[in-house]
Design an enzyme around this catalytic site. Structure first.
Site, mmCIF file in Angstrom:
data_model
loop_
_atom_site.group_PDB
_atom_site.id
_atom_site.type_symbol
_atom_site.label_atom_id
_atom_site.label_comp_id
_atom_site.label_asym_id
_atom_site.label_seq_id
_atom_site.Cartn_x
_atom_site.Cartn_y
_atom_site.Cartn_z
ATOM 1 N N HIS A 1 0.816 -1.224 0.000
ATOM 2 C CA HIS A 1 0.000 0.000 0.000
ATOM 3 C C HIS A 1 0.849 1.272 0.000
ATOM 4 O O HIS A 1 0.328 2.356 -0.251
ATOM 5 C CB HIS A 1 -1.046 -0.021 1.133
ATOM 6 C CG HIS A 1 -0.555 0.380 2.487
ATOM 7 N ND1 HIS A 1 -0.204 -0.522 3.450
ATOM 8 C CD2 HIS A 1 -0.373 1.596 3.040
ATOM 9 C CE1 HIS A 1 0.176 0.126 4.549
ATOM 10 N NE2 HIS A 1 0.087 1.420 4.325
ATOM 11 N N ASP B 1 0.283 -7.552 1.679
ATOM 12 C CA ASP B 1 0.703 -6.140 1.678
ATOM 13 C C ASP B 1 2.234 -6.013 1.643
ATOM 14 O O ASP B 1 2.835 -5.440 2.539
ATOM 15 C CB ASP B 1 0.098 -5.442 2.912
ATOM 16 C CG ASP B 1 0.211 -3.925 2.849
ATOM 17 O OD1 ASP B 1 0.529 -3.400 1.755
ATOM 18 O OD2 ASP B 1 -0.014 -3.272 3.881
ATOM 19 N N SER C 1 4.038 2.528 8.260
ATOM 20 C CA SER C 1 3.740 1.447 7.327
ATOM 21 C C SER C 1 4.918 1.154 6.422
ATOM 22 O O SER C 1 5.634 2.069 6.002
ATOM 23 C CB SER C 1 2.569 1.820 6.428
ATOM 24 O OG SER C 1 1.378 1.459 7.045
ATOM 25 N N GLY C 2 5.079 -0.125 6.115
ATOM 26 C CA GLY C 2 6.167 -0.536 5.242
ATOM 27 C C GLY C 2 7.439 -0.795 6.011
ATOM 28 O O GLY C 2 8.340 -1.471 5.536
HETATM 29 N N1 ARG Z 1 -1.389 2.073 7.485
HETATM 30 C C1 ARG Z 1 -0.506 2.846 8.289
HETATM 31 C C2 ARG Z 1 0.530 3.517 7.410
HETATM 32 O O1 ARG Z 1 0.288 3.624 6.225
HETATM 33 C C3 ARG Z 1 0.052 2.067 9.445
HETATM 34 C C4 ARG Z 1 -0.965 1.932 10.487
HETATM 35 C C5 ARG Z 1 -0.537 1.167 11.643
HETATM 36 N N2 ARG Z 1 -1.581 1.316 12.592
HETATM 37 C C6 ARG Z 1 -1.509 0.870 13.842
HETATM 38 N N3 ARG Z 1 -2.484 1.128 14.653
HETATM 39 N N4 ARG Z 1 -0.487 0.172 14.229
HETATM 40 O O2 ARG Z 1 1.504 4.079 7.865
#
Ligand code: ARG
Length: 258
Positions: free
Chosen positions: A66, A113, A205-206
């Site tokens: 993503h 992902d 993320s990532g």
């Molecule tokens: N989807 C988020 C990002 O793009 C990461 C979210 C992680 N969330 C959590 N509650 N640990 O950075």
């Protein structure tokens, strides 16, 4: 009287100490790039950090699908060797030449992902090995994992200037399914505390979650950040090790087998 004052003052200090800690990377602390040389972040076409990543081979960076989807290699840069985003002199900004995204990827909360970025030039920073199918022990509930990133330090806060880390235990799959009906056990694991307070967040993320010198997971999704009963969800890397090795261990361009 004096003793009482000392007591009250130290109690006040102790409580402000905890409050401040809770505002950090949602319960985290600073981490050094020297101790975590494989930790990198991604810049968008405006030069803003938006995701994390991990060096898994000299010219390969693993990140979340993503984070890479809908972008072309020219719209993306990898920053390696830089703990402080404002320290322009530290580390390198690497050019991406190719983006591989898992073919089954649709959305973070549906699994797969994972993405691999190929860099134009090999990096001199130590890569982190992937967790393998045999590393089942690392996914046992209670295993303490360390998540790293430059993401938000509060649910609606700004991203971090410095690399941060937080330690979170793996939670039982049944707990993850109860709290997130879409949770896919085979592809994901969740980690954190039922009480919340310590978690990864947007911008992380990532990025890596590690144990035993291996990449156990990739930060993927969650509801809000550090909320009660809403732990972070991570990609179960061992499950993708085979797919990832075929991309990551591909001979770099220019290296021809005799
Ligand atoms: N989807 C988020 C990002 O793009 C990461 C979210 C992680 N969330 C959590 N509650 N640990 O950075």
């Amino acid at each position: 009287m004096r003793r009482l004052l000392v007591l009250v003052l130290s109690a006040m200090l102790a409580s402000t100490g905890t409050a401040a800690a809770n505002e950090q990377v949602v319960g985290g602390e600073r981490a050094s790039i020297e101790a975590n040389p494989w930790a990198v972040y991604l810049l968008d076409d405006r030069g803003a950090q938006f995701c994390g990543g991990t060096i898994v081979a000299p010219a390969k960076v693993l990140t979340a699908a993503h984070c890479a989807i809908g972008r072309s290699p020219s719209e993306l840069k990898v920053v390696a060797g830089r703990e402080d985003k404002q320290d322009r002199g530290a580390g390198v900004t690497a050019t991406v030449t190719k983006i591989w995204i898992h073919k089954q990827y649709t959305a973070a909360d549906e699994g797969e992902d994972v993405a691999v970025l190929t860099l134009k030039d090999a990096l001199s920073y130590q890569p982190l090995p992937l967790a393998e199918l045999s590393d089942r022990a690392l996914y046992q509930p209670g295993t303490e994992l360390r998540a790293l990133g430059w993401g938000r330090t509060a649910e609606n806060g700004k991203t971090s200037r410095f690399l941060m880390q937080a330690t979170v235990p793996v939670l039982p799959d049944d707990f993850c399914v109860d709290t997130y009906p879409q949770f896919v056990k085979a592809d994901m694991f969740c980690a954190g505390y039922e009480g919340g307070k310590i978690d990864t967040c947007q911008g992380d993320s990532g990025g890596p979650i590690v144990a035993d010198g291996k990449l156990v997971g990739v930060t993927s999704w969650g509801e809000g950040c550090a909320r009660k009963n809403k732990p972070g969800v991570y990609v179960r890397i061992s499950r993708y090790a085979k797919d990832l090795h075929s991309v990551v261990d591909a001979s770099p361009p220019g290296v021809v087998d005799p």
